[in-house]
Write a protein that holds these residues in place. Structure first.
Motif, PDB file in Angstrom:
ATOM      1  N   GLU A 152       0.809  -1.217   0.000  1.00 57.35           N
ATOM      2  CA  GLU A 152       0.000   0.000   0.000  1.00 57.35           C
ATOM      3  C   GLU A 152       0.844   1.270   0.000  1.00 57.35           C
ATOM      4  N   PHE A 153       2.119   1.151  -0.327  1.00 56.60           N
ATOM      5  CA  PHE A 153       3.010   2.293  -0.161  1.00 56.60           C
ATOM      6  C   PHE A 153       2.577   3.494  -0.997  1.00 56.60           C
ATOM      7  N   GLY A 154       2.256   3.284  -2.270  1.00 55.42           N
ATOM      8  CA  GLY A 154       1.835   4.392  -3.126  1.00 55.42           C
ATOM      9  C   GLY A 154       0.568   5.052  -2.616  1.00 55.42           C
ATOM     10  N   ALA A 155      -0.413   4.229  -2.226  1.00 53.57           N
ATOM     11  CA  ALA A 155      -1.683   4.765  -1.721  1.00 53.57           C
ATOM     12  C   ALA A 155      -1.479   5.491  -0.399  1.00 53.57           C
TER      13      ALA A 155
ATOM     14  N   ALA B 192      12.207  10.593   5.987  1.00 56.68           N
ATOM     15  CA  ALA B 192      13.450  11.371   6.009  1.00 56.68           C
ATOM     16  C   ALA B 192      14.035  11.454   7.414  1.00 56.68           C
ATOM     17  N   LEU B 193      13.195  11.274   8.436  1.00 54.73           N
ATOM     18  CA  LEU B 193      13.646  11.352   9.826  1.00 54.73           C
ATOM     19  C   LEU B 193      14.075   9.998  10.382  1.00 54.73           C
ATOM     20  N   ALA B 194      13.699   8.914   9.697  1.00 51.72           N
ATOM     21  CA  ALA B 194      13.893   7.570  10.242  1.00 51.72           C
ATOM     22  C   ALA B 194      15.359   7.179  10.302  1.00 51.72           C
ATOM     23  N   ASP B 195      15.662   6.331  11.275  1.00 51.76           N
ATOM     24  CA  ASP B 195      16.981   5.713  11.371  1.00 51.76           C
ATOM     25  C   ASP B 195      16.975   4.332  10.718  1.00 51.76           C
ATOM     26  N   LEU B 196      15.825   3.667  10.777  1.00 49.95           N
ATOM     27  CA  LEU B 196      15.646   2.352  10.173  1.00 49.95           C
ATOM     28  C   LEU B 196      14.250   2.303   9.581  1.00 49.95           C
ATOM     29  N   VAL B 197      14.122   1.800   8.349  1.00 51.39           N
ATOM     30  CA  VAL B 197      12.815   1.642   7.718  1.00 51.39           C
ATOM     31  C   VAL B 197      12.583   0.161   7.459  1.00 51.39           C
ATOM     32  N   VAL B 198      11.453  -0.342   7.930  1.00 54.98           N
ATOM     33  CA  VAL B 198      11.061  -1.731   7.685  1.00 54.98           C
ATOM     34  C   VAL B 198       9.992  -1.735   6.599  1.00 54.98           C
ATOM     35  N   VAL B 199      10.327  -2.277   5.431  1.00 56.65           N
ATOM     36  CA  VAL B 199       9.356  -2.432   4.353  1.00 56.65           C
ATOM     37  C   VAL B 199       8.632  -3.744   4.633  1.00 56.65           C
ATOM     38  N   ASN B 200       7.488  -3.635   5.286  1.00 54.91           N
ATOM     39  CA  ASN B 200       6.752  -4.798   5.764  1.00 54.91           C
ATOM     40  C   ASN B 200       5.822  -5.340   4.677  1.00 54.91           C
ATOM     41  N   LYS B 201       5.312  -6.548   4.907  1.00 46.88           N
ATOM     42  CA  LYS B 201       4.413  -7.232   3.964  1.00 46.88           C
ATOM     43  C   LYS B 201       5.094  -7.429   2.612  1.00 46.88           C
ATOM     44  N   ALA B 202       6.412  -7.658   2.660  1.00 43.62           N
ATOM     45  CA  ALA B 202       7.184  -7.841   1.437  1.00 43.62           C
ATOM     46  C   ALA B 202       6.761  -9.087   0.676  1.00 43.62           C
TER      47      ALA B 202
ATOM     48  N   GLU C 193      13.372   0.997  -3.566  1.00 47.88           N
ATOM     49  CA  GLU C 193      14.155   2.087  -4.138  1.00 47.88           C
ATOM     50  C   GLU C 193      13.542   3.439  -3.789  1.00 47.88           C
ATOM     51  N   ALA C 194      12.210   3.523  -3.847  1.00 46.33           N
ATOM     52  CA  ALA C 194      11.531   4.781  -3.499  1.00 46.33           C
ATOM     53  C   ALA C 194      11.745   5.118  -2.029  1.00 46.33           C
ATOM     54  N   VAL C 195      11.611   4.102  -1.163  1.00 47.54           N
ATOM     55  CA  VAL C 195      11.808   4.313   0.267  1.00 47.54           C
ATOM     56  C   VAL C 195      13.244   4.750   0.547  1.00 47.54           C
TER      57      VAL C 195
END
Length: 350
Positions: free
Chosen positions: A131-134, A147-157, A170-172
């Motif tokens: 749902e990233f785009g939405a 932009a503030l995050a130290d770690l990003v978890v792309v969940n539901k991969a 790539e977008a994240v």
């Protein structure tokens, strides 16, 4: 770093991203680690013992050494005082940002806290790969949060085709700057990414626990942790403070945590420096050398997608190179900028 300091991790992400699933995974895989959790609503925390859903101001023992309390933003510092009491012996505190405040505000409150028993443990932002785009359309502030995050978890991969997942990642990564980005399914990330897991005396490090076997996810999938990389350094050669700071100031994307002890040799022979870095945050803690202990620099670097060989080479280049390689009298200034002072609760970002 003082043994009493407890890392405080801020967990953020929009509704449906999987924050609570990730949080429940951390609690279930805690084993010997004592976790304190701050949420604004107990309702979605999937622990049977939690029968006081939604009662702000309550604190509940989860029966596995972990504690959970429901708070609002104004009570944050008050509950940090509660959860950092020595008798609770907590190893980490996780704040779920949903409904409490903007992640930026929570991070600022943690950094500004005068509680000397805590240390900032990073902002973890969870995004829904499917749902990233939405989500970005509904919540334009997504870009600012990343932009503030130290770690990003792309969940539901596991819910998107490989090509779409690569595009989302790539977008994240483009929005998150130097933050580490990892993929996960069902919120299952290795706790070691966020904090040092305590291994019980009767457990062999790395073995599966009863919790691993019993707590499958809701779809019956196997327990799979997101991949991460660990690089270690141990050297009896002192490090040059300027060169180490140059490394830390330009540390690569994907390098999320750095911890350990540093010997700066003649630049400060009386102290060893504990170092704690997470994302953009950095602190040094000088202390006396333990009596009879060999003077070593010992560092552990944790991240995702990092070039281990390149990191080792860069760290080796920080070592003093013979008798003629002598730090000047001002060489420690860069390090001392990140030593907390009694009247400066906030440390600078690196």
């Amino acid at each position: 770093m003082s043994a009493q300091q407890i890392p405080v991790v801020v967990l953020a992400g929009f509704l449906g991203a999987g924050k609570t699933t990730l949080l429940n995974h951390l609690l279930r895989s805690a084993r010997g680690t004592r976790i304190g959790v701050m949420v604004n609503d107990f309702g979605d925390i999937g622990i049977d013992a939690m029968t006081v859903a939604g009662q702000v101001g309550s604190t509940v023992s989860l029966g596995n050494g972990c504690l959970c309390c429901a708070v609002d933003a104004s009570e944050l510092d008050e509950y940090l005082e509660v959860l950092t009491r020595p008798e609770l012996r907590l190893d980490v505190i996780v704040i779920e940002a949903s409904g409490l405040a903007e992640p930026q505000e929570l991070v600022r409150m943690v950094l500004a806290s005068e509680n000397r028993r805590i240390v900032y443990g990073g902002l973890v932002e969870v995004v829904d790969a499917a749902e990233f785009g939405a989500t970005r359309q509904r919540h334009p502030e997504t870009d600012r949060h990343l932009a503030l995050a130290d770690l990003v978890v792309v969940n539901k991969a596991d819910r998107v085709p490989e090509e779409e997942l690569r595009s989302v990642r790539e977008a994240v990564a483009g929005l998150a700057g130097r933050a580490a980005v990892i993929e996960a399914a069902h919120g299952r990330i290795d706790p070691e990414l966020l904090f040092d897991r305590v291994v019980p005396d009767d457990e062999i490090a790395g073995q599966m626990s009863i919790e691993d076997i019993l707590y499958g996810d809701e779809d019956g999938h196997a327990h799979v942790h997101a991949a991460y990389d660990t690089v270690s350094l141990a050297t009896a050669v002192p490090l040059h403070p300027r060169r180490l700071m140059a490394f830390l100031d330009s540390r690569p994307e994907g390098l999320y945590r750095l911890k350990g002890f540093v010997d700066f040799g003649a630049a400060d022979p009386d102290h060893r420096y504990a170092v704690h870095a997470v994302g953009r945050f950095l602190r040094f803690y000088p202390g006396p050398w333990p009596a009879g202990q060999e003077r070593l620099s010992q560092l552990v670097l944790i991240g995702s997608g990092v070039d281990a060989a390149a990191l080792r080479k860069e760290l080796a280049a920080c070592e003093l190179d013979g008798p003629g390689d002598v730090p000047d009298e001002h060489s420690m200034w860069g390090v001392l900028r990140y030593v907390p002072r009694g009247d400066e609760p906030e440390a600078e970002e690196a």
